[in-house]
Design an enzyme around this catalytic site. Structure first.
Site, PDB file in Angstrom:
ATOM      1  N   THR A 121       0.805  -1.228   0.000  1.00  0.00           N
ATOM      2  CA  THR A 121       0.000   0.000   0.000  1.00  0.00           C
ATOM      3  C   THR A 121       0.834   1.272   0.000  1.00  0.00           C
ATOM      4  OG1 THR A 121      -0.209  -0.171   2.414  1.00  0.00           O
ATOM      5  CG2 THR A 121      -1.998  -1.079   1.079  1.00  0.00           C
ATOM      6  N   ASP A 168      -3.736  -8.233  -6.395  1.00  0.00           N
ATOM      7  CA  ASP A 168      -2.861  -8.148  -5.217  1.00  0.00           C
ATOM      8  C   ASP A 168      -3.279  -6.943  -4.383  1.00  0.00           C
ATOM      9  OD1 ASP A 168      -0.908  -8.445  -3.346  1.00  0.00           O
ATOM     10  OD2 ASP A 168       0.751  -7.814  -4.632  1.00  0.00           O
ATOM     11  N   ASN A 169      -4.494  -7.017  -3.891  1.00  0.00           N
ATOM     12  CA  ASN A 169      -5.058  -5.948  -3.065  1.00  0.00           C
ATOM     13  C   ASN A 169      -4.600  -6.129  -1.621  1.00  0.00           C
ATOM     14  OD1 ASN A 169      -6.672  -3.967  -1.891  1.00  0.00           O
ATOM     15  ND2 ASN A 169      -8.521  -5.238  -1.917  1.00  0.00           N
ATOM     16  N   GLU A 170      -3.928  -5.127  -1.064  1.00  0.00           N
ATOM     17  CA  GLU A 170      -3.437  -5.208   0.316  1.00  0.00           C
ATOM     18  C   GLU A 170      -3.975  -4.059   1.171  1.00  0.00           C
ATOM     19  OE1 GLU A 170       0.802  -5.876   0.411  1.00  0.00           O
ATOM     20  OE2 GLU A 170       0.722  -7.289  -1.272  1.00  0.00           O
ATOM     21  N   THR A 171      -5.160  -3.553   0.805  1.00  0.00           N
ATOM     22  CA  THR A 171      -5.726  -2.376   1.471  1.00  0.00           C
ATOM     23  C   THR A 171      -6.588  -2.717   2.679  1.00  0.00           C
ATOM     24  OG1 THR A 171      -7.739  -2.371   0.114  1.00  0.00           O
ATOM     25  CG2 THR A 171      -5.815  -1.199  -0.776  1.00  0.00           C
TER      26      THR A 171
END
Length: 317
Positions: A121, A168-171
């Site tokens: 992020t 690759d969502n890391e929120t």
């Protein structure tokens, strides 16, 4: 992220020889890798020509909304936006023509080249605020990188169609991702000329708020990051439980990959040497999971710098 046909007609043997290069791996379990986030000393061609790898993830499309409302690319050392991209205000896009031959090389070897969207992020912004935004991004990426036909002049790789997308969502916020995944899958049906894939790279704590299970169950495979996450990291006490939870949670129709660091040189936490990773993979094999697909490595350049780490892992798969 695979090829699965058997032909028995003698007259097709010559064609088969041409279509299936000797380079291609035949092991049941696959090794996927990310490329493009480090320097490009190890080129995309190097990765494509390495028999260790079965799938290449281009890292990354780092922002969903950037100049002119178009996405931002942060892949390798590209040369900035093209003239047409600048004219459209799409200053976050890149002229990717220098990678076109390499992408075609990979695809000719039966190795899918997939666009990974997201990343850490502090580096990326792939947060969505509505289902409508998710659908919008799916359509934009479809047109710019996959089989879509709008905005041809803005396509970073010209007429080359990438083979899919990786989430690759890391929120810690999965808003809009289910709608986006469904829209991608609907778009894939519009182009029957090739197979498209949609994958994800969730963190190992189960479940992952960033990559909700209802999204993961729609995918072709999930390459879980068993690093940077303490107790569920590879070789830690919670690893086996996390593997079983993910296998069960995504369902038998979605393949599970064990994601690992290829080096400890990048400041990430949870690197283990090749012998330890191979023991962990053997542990997973012994679980006899119905959907174990193989392993994923972060990142290609790091693997080379670490004594070609990937070769030991592939040999064990």
């Amino acid at each position: 992220m695979f090829v699965r046909n058997a032909l028995v007609v003698t007259g097709l043997l010559a064609a088969l020889t041409q279509a299936a290069p000797a380079e291609r791996n035949t092991s049941r379990h696959k090794l996927t890798v990310y490329w493009g986030a480090e320097d490009d000393t190890t080129t995309l061609d190097d990765v494509c020509n390495d028999s260790s790898y079965d799938v290449v993830n281009l890292a990354f499309l780092s922002h969903f909304f950037s100049g002119g409302g178009y996405p931002r690319m942060s892949i390798g050392n590209l040369d900035g936006p093209s003239r047409a991209q600048k004219k459209a205000g799409a200053t976050g896009l890149q002229d990717g023509s220098s990678l076109v031959k390499s992408i075609k090389n990979c695809q000719s070897k039966g190795k899918p080249v997939i666009l990974s969207m997201g990343g850490a992020t502090d580096y990326s912004d792939v947060q969505l605020h509505s289902d409508a935004q998710g659908q919008q991004i799916a359509n934009t990426v479809w047109d710019l990188f996959l089989g879509g036909t709008d905005h041809k002049e803005l396509r970073p790789f010209g007429d080359v169609k990438l083979d899919g997308v990786d989430l690759d969502n890391e929120t810690n916020d999965g808003t809009g991702y289910l709608a986006m995944a469904k829209q991608f899958k609907a778009n894939f049906q519009k182009d029957t000329s090739k197979k498209y894939y949609i994958t994800a790279a969730p963190q190992c704590p189960y479940p992952d708020q960033s990559e909700p299970l209802d999204v993961c169950r729609l995918l072709d495979w999930v390459q879980v990051q068993f690093y940077n996450n303490g107790n569920c990291n590879i070789a830690q006490s919670g690893f086996a439980t996390a593997v079983k939870n993910w296998s069960r949670g995504i369902g038998s129709g979605v393949q599970l990959y064990i994601g690992a660091l290829a080096s400890g040189a990048d400041g990430d936490e949870g690197y283990v040497d090749a012998a330890v990773l191979n023991r962990a993979i053997d542990q997973v094999k012994a679980m006899d999971l119905p959907n174990f697909g193989g392993a994923m490595l972060w990142e290609a350049q790091l693997a080379v710098n670490n004594g070609n780490y990937q070769k030991e892992i592939k040999a064990n798969l």
